[in-house]
Write an enzyme that holds these catalytic residues in place. Structure first.
Site, PDB file in Angstrom:
ATOM      1  NE  ARG A  98      -4.036   1.669   1.627  1.00 52.51           N
ATOM      2  CZ  ARG A  98      -4.961   1.310   0.766  1.00 52.51           C
ATOM      3  NH1 ARG A  98      -5.082   0.086   0.389  1.00 52.51           N
ATOM      4  NH2 ARG A  98      -5.788   2.190   0.280  1.00 52.51           N
ATOM      5  CG  ASP A 122      -2.830  -4.254   7.439  1.00 58.15           C
ATOM      6  OD1 ASP A 122      -2.319  -5.359   7.245  1.00 58.15           O
ATOM      7  OD2 ASP A 122      -2.481  -3.477   8.315  1.00 58.15           O
ATOM      8  CG  ASP A 320      -1.444   1.873  13.191  1.00 54.12           C
ATOM      9  OD1 ASP A 320      -2.474   1.467  12.621  1.00 54.12           O
ATOM     10  OD2 ASP A 320      -0.486   2.370  12.586  1.00 54.12           O
ATOM     11  CG  MET A 342      -9.919   7.463  12.707  1.00 58.58           C
ATOM     12  SD  MET A 342      -8.282   7.994  13.228  1.00 58.58           S
ATOM     13  CE  MET A 342      -7.481   8.323  11.672  1.00 58.58           C
TER      14      MET A 342
END
Length: 435
Positions: A98, A122, A320, A342
């Protein structure tokens, strides 16, 4: 290096651990080497799959790469092979990672064109790239998407500075548009810009290369375009997600752990958020000391209501680390609501914690209520599969605190984000091996 980790948990750990360089900073900084034909030396690069993959892509682009030592590289993009970008190999390589989307801004700025396959990464819900492309179009690029080939292309005769209001404070989006704007004609202003420490690092590095960026650390960046950039040296910050993970690991295993060189002033509210769960965190120079604690008690809000921890763009709490907060709460005293605002689908790993004996109610894809066991009933070892990088590390911490043997499959997901994690945990006394 796929495979599984076999962990015998319930052991108290002890010692020092040094966080690796920040993965999310590395992906931005490495893309920026394309903005100049001069040498750029970067230190503290983490030795992890995602970052190594991006370095390989730069090598395939004919960027000259010299390894000076562990995590220390010099890059020189003075003879870029643009044909590779249009090749079948790049379609395959770029799609796996990504972070490779941030090659677009530098390519567009320096060469007037850029191409990118639909990126992977992911499986944590939809992460749209609209913000990136809207920004490029505002700067004067023409955008096309080949649906059959799943390929994006951008072309620009010359980028022109503009006022850009981002619809979301996307970190990679801000980085990408910023890297395009530094070589655009005139003034660009990016409002609702992300202001993460990693992005501040990118701004500081670009300024050392001769860019003219002001407002660094705020949500309004002003960029006066320049005609060219020169070389520089850059040292990356320690990874704040690792730092938060080791705080959680110490609490879950009742261990005394010192986390070295954490760059305290860039941690934002991370230490205080863990303190809300009752974890003692002591500052010792630029280190964090977590003393061994038998129990930790979740605070309530001032009016006595149940604590709610949610993520938000910086300087809010990083998404995260929510998986780590959730795991740590399973052995706290008290109750907490974890609200993942989010991203969608990031809390689905809780079923694995429930299998281990955790008391968690998954309210919906975004919210989970955790009733802590206060270290009175340890989690039970089990067999599980890591769904993504961050959940993988959270499950690893759960397994290290659990009684009995756990096996975690699909550890490639953990290796993507954490350097030599089993070696570093063994140094603390963990019983972990690759199988």
């Amino acid at each position: 290096m796929n495979g599984a980790f076999e962990i015998r948990g319930g052991k108290q750990l002890h010692g020092e651990i040094t966080p690796q360089g920040a993965k999310n900073e590395a992906l931005q900084i490495l893309c920026a080497v394309l903005l100049t034909d001069e040498e750029i030396r970067i230190k503290n690069i983490p030795d992890i799959h995602d970052v190594n993959h991006l370095i390989e892509i730069l090598g395939d682009l004919n960027v000259k790469i010299t390894k000076n030592g562990q995590g220390d590289y010099t890059f020189k993009a003075d003879d870029v092979n643009f044909d590779y970008i249009k090749s079948k190999e790049f379609k395959k390589d770029g799609a796996k990672l990504r972070g490779s989307v941030m090659l677009l801004g530098p390519m567009l700025a320096r060469y007037g064109e850029a191409y990118m396959p639909t990126p992977g990464g992911d499986k944590i819900g939809r992460r749209r790239l609209d913000t990136h492309f809207q920004g490029f179009v505002e700067l004067g690029a023409e955008f096309a998407y080949d649906e059959q080939e799943q390929y994006y292309s951008l072309k620009a005769k010359g980028l022109q500075g503009k006022f850009i209001l981002l619809e979301e404070a996307s970190v990679t989006g801000t980085a990408n548009i910023l890297m395009a704007a530094v070589l655009a004609k005139g003034k660009t202003r990016i409002y609702n810009a992300a202001c993460e420490p990693y992005l501040q690092q990118l701004c500081k590095m670009l300024n050392r290369m001769g860019a003219n960026i002001s407002g660094v650390g705020s949500n309004l960046l002003t960029i006066e375009g320049v005609t060219s950039l020169h070389g520089t040296e850059h040292t990356m910050l320690p990874d704040m997600v690792e730092i938060g993970s080791w705080i959680g690991l110490a609490a879950m295993t009742k261990s005394e752990i010192t986390i070295k060189n954490v760059n305290w002033n860039q941690l934002g509210i991370i230490p205080d958020t863990f303190r809300k769960l009752g974890i003692q965190i002591e500052k010792s120079g630029d280190d964090i000391l977590i003393p061994a604690q038998e129990h930790y008690k979740i605070q309530k809000f001032i009016d006595g209501s149940i604590l709610n921890i949610s993520d938000a763009p910086w300087p809010g709490f990083t998404p995260d680390l929510l998986s780590i907060i959730l795991v740590v709460a399973t052995q706290a005293k008290g109750t907490v609501l974890v609200h993942q605002k989010m991203f969608e689908s990031r809390l689905f790993f809780v079923d694995k914690l429930i299998d281990m004996g955790a008391q968690i109610i998954l309210c919906d894809p975004h919210r989970a209520t955790v009733v802590g066991l206060n270290h009175e009933t340890p989690l039970r070892g089990t067999t599980m599969t890591s769904p993504d990088i961050r959940a993988g590390n959270a499950l690893l911490i759960a397994a290290l605190s659990a009684e009995g043997k756990s096996t975690i499959h699909n550890i490639e997901q953990i290796d993507r984000g954490y350097e030599n994690i089993d070696g570093r945990l063994k140094a603390l006394g963990a019983d972990i091996r690759r199988i």
